[in-house]
Scaffold this motif. Structure first.
Motif, PDB file in Angstrom:
ATOM      1  N   UNK A 125       0.805  -1.223   0.000  1.00 17.64           N
ATOM      2  CA  UNK A 125       0.000   0.000   0.000  1.00 17.64           C
ATOM      3  C   UNK A 125       0.843   1.280   0.000  1.00 17.64           C
ATOM      4  N   UNK A 126       2.054   1.189   0.518  1.00 20.52           N
ATOM      5  CA  UNK A 126       2.936   2.370   0.541  1.00 20.52           C
ATOM      6  C   UNK A 126       3.278   2.852  -0.852  1.00 20.52           C
ATOM      7  N   UNK A 127       3.300   1.918  -1.813  1.00 23.15           N
ATOM      8  CA  UNK A 127       3.620   2.316  -3.192  1.00 23.15           C
ATOM      9  C   UNK A 127       2.449   3.105  -3.775  1.00 23.15           C
ATOM     10  N   UNK A 128       1.242   2.549  -3.670  1.00 20.44           N
ATOM     11  CA  UNK A 128       0.065   3.223  -4.240  1.00 20.44           C
ATOM     12  C   UNK A 128      -0.187   4.561  -3.547  1.00 20.44           C
ATOM     13  N   UNK A 129       0.144   4.644  -2.253  1.00 20.29           N
ATOM     14  CA  UNK A 129      -0.097   5.892  -1.521  1.00 20.29           C
ATOM     15  C   UNK A 129       0.932   6.972  -1.868  1.00 20.29           C
ATOM     16  N   UNK A 130       2.011   6.545  -2.515  1.00 18.57           N
ATOM     17  CA  UNK A 130       3.116   7.496  -2.741  1.00 18.57           C
ATOM     18  C   UNK A 130       3.312   7.823  -4.216  1.00 18.57           C
ATOM     19  N   UNK A 131       3.195   6.806  -5.062  1.00 17.27           N
ATOM     20  CA  UNK A 131       3.479   7.012  -6.484  1.00 17.27           C
ATOM     21  C   UNK A 131       2.222   6.852  -7.321  1.00 17.27           C
ATOM     22  N   UNK A 132       2.097   7.674  -8.347  1.00 14.59           N
ATOM     23  CA  UNK A 132       1.045   7.516  -9.343  1.00 14.59           C
ATOM     24  C   UNK A 132       1.692   6.822 -10.538  1.00 14.59           C
ATOM     25  N   UNK A 133       1.412   5.536 -10.693  1.00 21.87           N
ATOM     26  CA  UNK A 133       2.111   4.767 -11.727  1.00 21.87           C
ATOM     27  C   UNK A 133       1.589   5.056 -13.134  1.00 21.87           C
ATOM     28  N   UNK A 134       0.687   6.025 -13.253  1.00 20.80           N
ATOM     29  CA  UNK A 134       0.286   6.476 -14.604  1.00 20.80           C
ATOM     30  C   UNK A 134       1.212   7.596 -15.070  1.00 20.80           C
ATOM     31  N   UNK A 135       1.987   8.139 -14.129  1.00 22.10           N
ATOM     32  CA  UNK A 135       2.925   9.218 -14.450  1.00 22.10           C
ATOM     33  C   UNK A 135       4.351   8.671 -14.411  1.00 22.10           C
ATOM     34  N   UNK A 136       5.297   9.311 -15.153  1.00 19.89           N
ATOM     35  CA  UNK A 136       6.674   8.791 -15.195  1.00 19.89           C
ATOM     36  C   UNK A 136       7.315   8.634 -13.811  1.00 19.89           C
ATOM     37  N   UNK A 137       8.067   7.570 -13.711  1.00 18.25           N
ATOM     38  CA  UNK A 137       8.790   7.241 -12.476  1.00 18.25           C
ATOM     39  C   UNK A 137      10.226   6.926 -12.864  1.00 18.25           C
ATOM     40  N   UNK A 138      11.178   7.354 -12.066  1.00 18.57           N
ATOM     41  CA  UNK A 138      12.559   6.896 -12.264  1.00 18.57           C
ATOM     42  C   UNK A 138      12.798   5.712 -11.351  1.00 18.57           C
ATOM     43  N   UNK A 139      13.131   4.573 -11.967  1.00 21.42           N
ATOM     44  CA  UNK A 139      13.511   3.379 -11.215  1.00 21.42           C
ATOM     45  C   UNK A 139      15.014   3.470 -10.992  1.00 21.42           C
TER      46      UNK A 139
END
Ligand SMILES: C[S@@+](CC[C@H](N)C(=O)[O-])C[C@H]1O[C@@H](n2cnc3c(N)ncnc32)[C@H](O)[C@@H]1O
Length: 297
Positions: A171-185
């Protein structure tokens, strides 16, 4: 080794810890949840790296490996500093030049000032960062990773690169990142602990889960520069039960298949956008780690 010198330089290196004192830490210094087994009797890569960086979040088994490597390769301490410094430059450039505002950092390591979120939130306080590591000691220190600006957000997820589905579902991922927008891995100094067979599938899965415009920032050890030095490090880590996987440039570049490489491509990390202040000493190609940043189209 001069333990007094090591003991007093913690503030300079900025290693954050639950307790910073003049003496080495003990297991009792950690506020780990009771289910967390720190397994301090054996060396762990995060704590050996912390020791090489001059931090104090490490135990005798970690220092023993570090001392053995340092006895034969005194330059390893500078290499560790360079390995950490390229992370700073990569994420700053991702935020400043490429406008990235979300970061997924797998293999975070023990907090060491500045941490990733501090760098990117200095560019834009609204940046969001999820940290992932599989070492319980990083969890025990994760408070130092959760000091987000009010405008941004950070989360720490205990997870393993080999099981991306599991930590992506946290849940920490969904609460922090919007995976529809660019992310740097960001995979900085982690994949050399994994073979190609083990490392490629999760890296691919993670990139598949991210939208176009996302980035991969990657660094990993190579023996191309100094095979004999790599062999010493390999032997000493192996004695402590830690496998290292050195990669040629060609094998390292395979991680960027299908991505568009950012300038200057794959290079030894001290050649990757060295700071002007570092340029005299840096940029010489003296650090046995490749680094690169690629964009998903
Ligand atoms: C050498 S440290 C690098 C830390 C940080 N990225 C940096 O470059 O400063 C490697 C980190 O990767 C973590 N690590 C190793 N294998 C891992 C795995 N399979 N999954 C998650 N983390 C892992 C270790 O616990 C350690 O914290």
């Amino acid at each position: 080794m001069d333990t007094d010198a090591w003991g007093s330089d913690t503030a300079d290196t900025g290693t954050a810890g639950a307790a910073v004192s003049e003496s080495w830490l003990t297991e009792a210094d950690y506020e780990a949840p009771p289910e967390v087994d720190l397994r301090i009797d054996r060396a762990h890569s995060a704590r050996v790296y912390d020791y090489l960086l001059g931090g104090k979040t490490n135990f005798p088994a970690d220092r023993e490996v570090g001392d053995r490597v340092l006895a034969e390769l005194p330059g390893v301490r500078a290499d560790a500093a360079a390995a950490r410094a390229v992370m700073h430059r990569m994420v700053r450039r991702l935020a400043e030049v490429h406008g990235v505002r979300q970061f997924l950092d797998v293999g975070t390591g023990i907090p060491t000032t500045p941490n990733l979120h501090e760098i990117v939130q200095a560019v834009d306080p609204a940046c969001r960062v999820v940290y992932v590591d599989n070492d319980p000691i990083v969890l025990a220190h994760s408070r130092a990773l959760l000091t987000s600006t009010p405008e941004g957000r950070t989360a720490y997820v205990q997870g393993d690169l080999r099981e991306p589905e599991r930590f992506l579902a946290d849940p920490g991922v969904a609460a922090t990142l919007d995976l529809r927008e660019p992310v740097a891995l960001t995979l900085v100094n982690i994949v050399h602990f994994l073979s190609d067979e083990v490392a490629h599938p999760p890296v691919r899965k993670l990139l598949d889960a991210l939208p176009a415009g996302s980035f991969l920032a990657l660094t990993a050890a190579t023996a191309d520069l100094a095979p004999e030095r790599a062999e010493v490090a390999d032997r000493r880590y192996a004695e402590a039960g830690i496998s290292l996987h050195f990669r040629s440039r060609e094998r390292f570049e395979r991680f960027f298949a299908g991505l568009e490489l950012d300038e200057p491509g794959v290079v030894l990390v001290d050649r990757w956008h060295p700071e002007p202040a570092e340029a005299a000493a840096a940029g010489e190609g003296k650090v046995g780690l490749y680094g690169g940043v690629g964009r998903k189209e």
